[in-house]
Write an enzyme that holds these catalytic residues in place. Structure first.
Site, mmCIF file in Angstrom:
data_model
loop_
_atom_site.group_PDB
_atom_site.id
_atom_site.type_symbol
_atom_site.label_atom_id
_atom_site.label_comp_id
_atom_site.label_asym_id
_atom_site.label_seq_id
_atom_site.Cartn_x
_atom_site.Cartn_y
_atom_site.Cartn_z
ATOM 1 N N LYS A 169 22.255 42.604 7.365
ATOM 2 C CA LYS A 169 22.169 43.488 6.326
ATOM 3 C C LYS A 169 23.197 44.195 5.173
ATOM 4 O O LYS A 169 23.159 44.210 4.263
ATOM 5 C CB LYS A 169 21.467 44.801 6.678
ATOM 6 N N GLY A 170 24.216 44.239 5.955
ATOM 7 C CA GLY A 170 25.397 44.902 5.710
ATOM 8 C C GLY A 170 25.907 44.635 4.080
ATOM 9 O O GLY A 170 26.398 45.383 3.661
ATOM 10 N N GLU A 212 30.363 38.931 3.039
ATOM 11 C CA GLU A 212 30.177 39.607 4.076
ATOM 12 C C GLU A 212 30.618 41.345 3.713
ATOM 13 O O GLU A 212 31.536 41.409 2.658
ATOM 14 C CB GLU A 212 31.270 39.319 5.079
ATOM 15 N N ASP A 213 30.119 42.276 4.228
ATOM 16 C CA ASP A 213 30.685 43.480 4.149
ATOM 17 C C ASP A 213 31.817 43.737 5.105
ATOM 18 O O ASP A 213 32.763 44.254 4.722
ATOM 19 C CB ASP A 213 29.650 44.588 4.709
ATOM 20 N N ASP A 251 34.816 41.446 11.525
ATOM 21 C CA ASP A 251 35.389 42.136 12.926
ATOM 22 C C ASP A 251 36.127 41.200 13.807
ATOM 23 O O ASP A 251 37.181 40.651 13.736
ATOM 24 C CB ASP A 251 33.994 43.002 13.404
ATOM 25 N N LYS A 303 38.762 43.994 9.992
ATOM 26 C CA LYS A 303 39.675 44.672 10.933
ATOM 27 C C LYS A 303 40.416 43.439 11.516
ATOM 28 O O LYS A 303 40.052 42.787 12.430
ATOM 29 C CB LYS A 303 38.451 45.073 12.208
ATOM 30 N N VAL A 330 33.218 52.560 10.586
ATOM 31 C CA VAL A 330 33.070 52.764 9.368
ATOM 32 C C VAL A 330 31.663 52.633 9.119
ATOM 33 O O VAL A 330 30.947 51.918 9.375
ATOM 34 C CB VAL A 330 34.046 51.870 8.411
ATOM 35 N N ASP A 358 26.430 50.364 8.569
ATOM 36 C CA ASP A 358 25.530 51.580 9.202
ATOM 37 C C ASP A 358 26.033 51.592 10.410
ATOM 38 O O ASP A 358 26.941 51.104 11.075
ATOM 39 C CB ASP A 358 24.314 50.984 9.481
ATOM 40 N N ARG A 417 23.947 53.751 5.797
ATOM 41 C CA ARG A 417 24.190 52.408 4.939
ATOM 42 C C ARG A 417 24.375 52.857 3.522
ATOM 43 O O ARG A 417 25.042 52.144 2.726
ATOM 44 C CB ARG A 417 22.910 51.856 5.177
HETATM 45 C C1 PRP Z 1 28.168 43.188 11.084
HETATM 46 C C2 PRP Z 1 28.647 42.666 9.577
HETATM 47 C C3 PRP Z 1 28.825 41.167 10.029
HETATM 48 C C4 PRP Z 1 29.309 41.078 11.324
HETATM 49 C C5 PRP Z 1 30.741 40.923 11.650
HETATM 50 O O1 PRP Z 1 27.048 43.048 11.209
HETATM 51 O O2 PRP Z 1 27.755 42.697 8.745
HETATM 52 O O3 PRP Z 1 27.735 40.329 9.679
HETATM 53 O O4 PRP Z 1 29.103 42.394 12.121
HETATM 54 O O5 PRP Z 1 31.026 41.028 13.023
HETATM 55 P P1 PRP Z 1 32.092 39.726 13.812
HETATM 56 O O6 PRP Z 1 33.054 39.556 12.847
HETATM 57 O O7 PRP Z 1 32.248 40.407 15.095
HETATM 58 O O8 PRP Z 1 31.024 38.714 13.936
HETATM 59 P P2 PRP Z 1 26.003 43.467 12.079
HETATM 60 O O9 PRP Z 1 25.567 42.974 13.551
HETATM 61 O O10 PRP Z 1 26.398 45.085 12.293
HETATM 62 O O11 PRP Z 1 24.430 43.576 11.212
HETATM 63 P P3 PRP Z 1 24.106 44.437 10.012
HETATM 64 O O12 PRP Z 1 24.959 43.833 8.955
HETATM 65 O O13 PRP Z 1 22.716 44.126 9.681
HETATM 66 O O14 PRP Z 1 24.332 46.046 10.147
#
Ligand code: PRP
Length: 176
Positions: free
Chosen positions: A41-42, A97-98, A101, A129, A151, A157, A163
């Site tokens: 969703k991010g 992407e938001d 990581d 990151k 963050v 979120d 969010r």
């Molecule tokens: C977050 C973000 C990316 C993912 C990145 O999503 O939006 O899609 O994690 O992480 P990575 O590089 O370690 O794979 P999250 O799982 O928090 O879901 P959301 O966007 O629905 O909150």
């Protein structure tokens, strides 16, 4: 009501999104319609702002993925929960992407979209990151590099909270 400490202000985000939209519009100027794929969703707020500032033809799609977790530890394996509605074969695709990581999500998606015969697959993320990287992925359009902090805001979120905060804030799990 808590107010997360500001890491990146609304104004800084606005200026950076303007710059990214200008660069993307220039890079895809003569390539026909660009397919923007937001990862739920991010990315929903970033995608909405970015898409509205592009000056090129664009088509919006969404994908939802989930990470396999063992307890609170993410395994790195990713699975598709919701797919795009139209074929991306032969299309120029920009994954939005938001945050990147570990890189596992984006790595999985780039592979999947290339396998489906996209003409090109590039990536755009608001946040990265760098020090958390487990798998290298090429980020073509980057908003900001950040450290290893929790963050929230602008789509991100903490356990579904904060969010819709208009800026990127830093929180501690003990804040909630
Ligand atoms: C977050 C973000 C990316 C993912 C990145 O999503 O939006 O899609 O994690 O992480 P990575 O590089 O370690 O794979 P999250 O799982 O928090 O879901 P959301 O966007 O629905 O909150």
């Amino acid at each position: 009501m808590h107010n997360p400490e500001t890491l990146i202000s609304e104004e800084e985000i606005r200026l950076r999104v303007d710059e990214l939209a200008a660069r993307i519009s220039l890079d895809y100027a003569d390539k026909g319609e660009l397919v923007l794929i937001g990862i739920l969703k991010g990315s929903f707020i970033f995608l909405a702002d970015l898409a509205r500032r592009l000056t090129i033809p664009r088509h919006i799609e969404f994908i939802s993925v989930a990470s396999y977790e063992h307890g609170s530890i993410r395994s790195g394996a990713v699975r598709l929960v919701m797919d795009v509605r139209r074929s991306i074969e032969g299309r120029h695709v920009l994954v939005v992407e938001d945050i990147v990581d570990t890189g596992h999500t984006l790595h999985y998606l780039i592979d999947m979209l290339k396998t489906r015969g996209a003409a090109s697959v590039r990536t755009c993320t608001l946040l990265h990151k760098e020090h958390k990287t487990e798998v290298d992925v090429k980020i073509d359009y980057l908003g900001f590099s950040i450290g290893d902090e929790w963050v929230v805001g602008y789509g991100l979120d903490y356990d579904e909270k904060d969010r819709t905060l208009p800026y990127i804030g830093v929180v501690q799990p003990t804040d909630y």
